[in-house]
Write an enzyme that holds these catalytic residues in place. Structure first.
Site, short mmCIF file in Angstrom:
data_model
loop_
_atom_site.label_atom_id
_atom_site.label_comp_id
_atom_site.label_asym_id
_atom_site.label_seq_id
_atom_site.Cartn_x
_atom_site.Cartn_y
_atom_site.Cartn_z
N SER A 81 15.41 -17.09 -37.80
CA SER A 81 14.36 -16.51 -37.85
C SER A 81 14.15 -15.44 -36.27
O SER A 81 14.78 -15.48 -35.73
CB SER A 81 13.02 -17.91 -37.32
OG SER A 81 13.34 -18.72 -38.55
N1 SAH Z 1 17.77 -22.15 -37.99
C1 SAH Z 1 18.44 -21.74 -38.74
C2 SAH Z 1 17.44 -20.98 -39.94
C3 SAH Z 1 17.45 -21.14 -40.98
S1 SAH Z 1 17.34 -20.63 -42.38
C4 SAH Z 1 19.68 -20.87 -37.36
O1 SAH Z 1 18.83 -20.71 -36.47
O2 SAH Z 1 19.70 -19.58 -38.29
C5 SAH Z 1 16.78 -21.78 -42.99
C6 SAH Z 1 18.21 -22.99 -43.31
O3 SAH Z 1 17.71 -24.01 -44.21
C7 SAH Z 1 19.57 -22.34 -44.02
O4 SAH Z 1 20.38 -22.21 -43.80
C8 SAH Z 1 19.60 -23.64 -45.54
O5 SAH Z 1 20.35 -23.22 -45.75
C9 SAH Z 1 18.67 -24.71 -44.74
N2 SAH Z 1 18.42 -25.51 -45.91
C10 SAH Z 1 17.56 -25.33 -46.62
N3 SAH Z 1 17.11 -26.61 -47.54
C11 SAH Z 1 17.62 -27.62 -47.06
C12 SAH Z 1 18.26 -28.65 -46.43
N4 SAH Z 1 17.79 -29.67 -47.39
N5 SAH Z 1 18.84 -29.82 -46.19
C13 SAH Z 1 19.44 -28.83 -44.99
N6 SAH Z 1 19.87 -27.67 -44.78
C14 SAH Z 1 18.71 -26.88 -45.73
#
Ligand code: SAH
Length: 231
Positions: A81
């Site tokens: 983000s």
């Molecule tokens: N917080 C992260 C960015 C998040 S992007 C950072 O600081 O870089 C959102 C992430 O959520 C992605 O990597 C995606 O693979 C993960 N995601 C999506 N659905 C999910 C689930 N059910 N459980 C765990 N992770 C998930």
């Protein structure tokens, strides 16, 4: 001989030193122009954003843009983000040093590190294995021993480590996962982007008081989707 060795090592190290100083300056500028100038005022959040080396969490090809005012690709079709959103979500949880925090969506591990600067223990779950493994090693290399990464579907939270003072979901969900609400402490807060698939979602803040849940929409956001493991 020794002098020559010293001169050579100095020659090789100078560019690294400059790069680190440049990143520090870029980070200071990010905090001043993207955060303080908007509505980020909480000291713990600003200090963490000033300290965590965002460039260390992103792939080499996007490192030069690590401190720009937007999201960045981190591989596997996922994004980290915008710094402002990371800070906004962190500030909204009103964390204390002793808070126990769950993050769903580790991605690069950057948000987890920001949380790890503020609180004693962070548990974070990532569904895409290569991302989770990379985040784990980045966090270990930077010394974030208070951040624990698990690979898996975060829909069901992390029961053995619950209850949590705060929960942050960093993937856009169509609905709020029930198990996460159950694992939130009385008095705890959760922040999660909620809304239709691929659409604009609302960043929702939920506060749990006894058996009541207070829900507030904070702002419109775009996030990569919350996915589920195949049964
Ligand atoms: N917080 C992260 C960015 C998040 S992007 C950072 O600081 O870089 C959102 C992430 O959520 C992605 O990597 C995606 O693979 C993960 N995601 C999506 N659905 C999910 C689930 N059910 N459980 C765990 N992770 C998930």
């Amino acid at each position: 001989m020794l002098l020559r060795l010293f001169a050579i090592s100095l020659l090789f190290c100078l560019p690294c030193l400059n790069a680190q100083e440049d990143y520090t300056r870029l980070r200071e500028s990010m905090v001043n122009t993207q955060l303080k100038s908007r509505d980020i005022h909480q000291k713990a959040t600003l200090d963490a954003m000033l300290k965590v080396p965002r460039h260390a969490f992103v792939p080499d090809n996007v490192k030069p843009y690590a401190y720009t005012d937007g999201p960045l690709g981190i591989g596997e079709g996922q994004t980290i983000s915008q710094p402002y959103i990371v800070a906004f979500m962190t500030q909204a949880l009103k964390l204390k040093k002793e808070s126990r925090v769950l993050e769903v969506g580790t991605g690069s591990g950057y948000q987890a590190a920001v949380l790890g600067e503020i609180v004693d223990s962070v548990f974070t779950i990532e569904i895409v294995e290569p991302l989770g493994l990379r985040a784990k090693s980045t966090l270990e290399n930077l010394g974030y021993s208070n951040v624990v990464v698990r690979i898996g579907d975060g829909y069901n939270g992390w029961k053995e480590k619950s209850p949590f003072d705060a929960i942050m979901v960093t993937a856009g969900a169509e609905e709020i996962p029930g198990p996460l609400l159950e694992q939130l402490k009385d008095g705890g807060s959760m922040i999660i982007p909620v809304g239709p698939h691929r659409g604009v979602r609302q960043l929702v803040l939920i506060e749990k008081k006894g058996d009541k849940l207070k829900r507030r929409n904070l702002m419109a956001v775009r996030f990569v989707p919350f996915t589920r493991a195949e049964e």
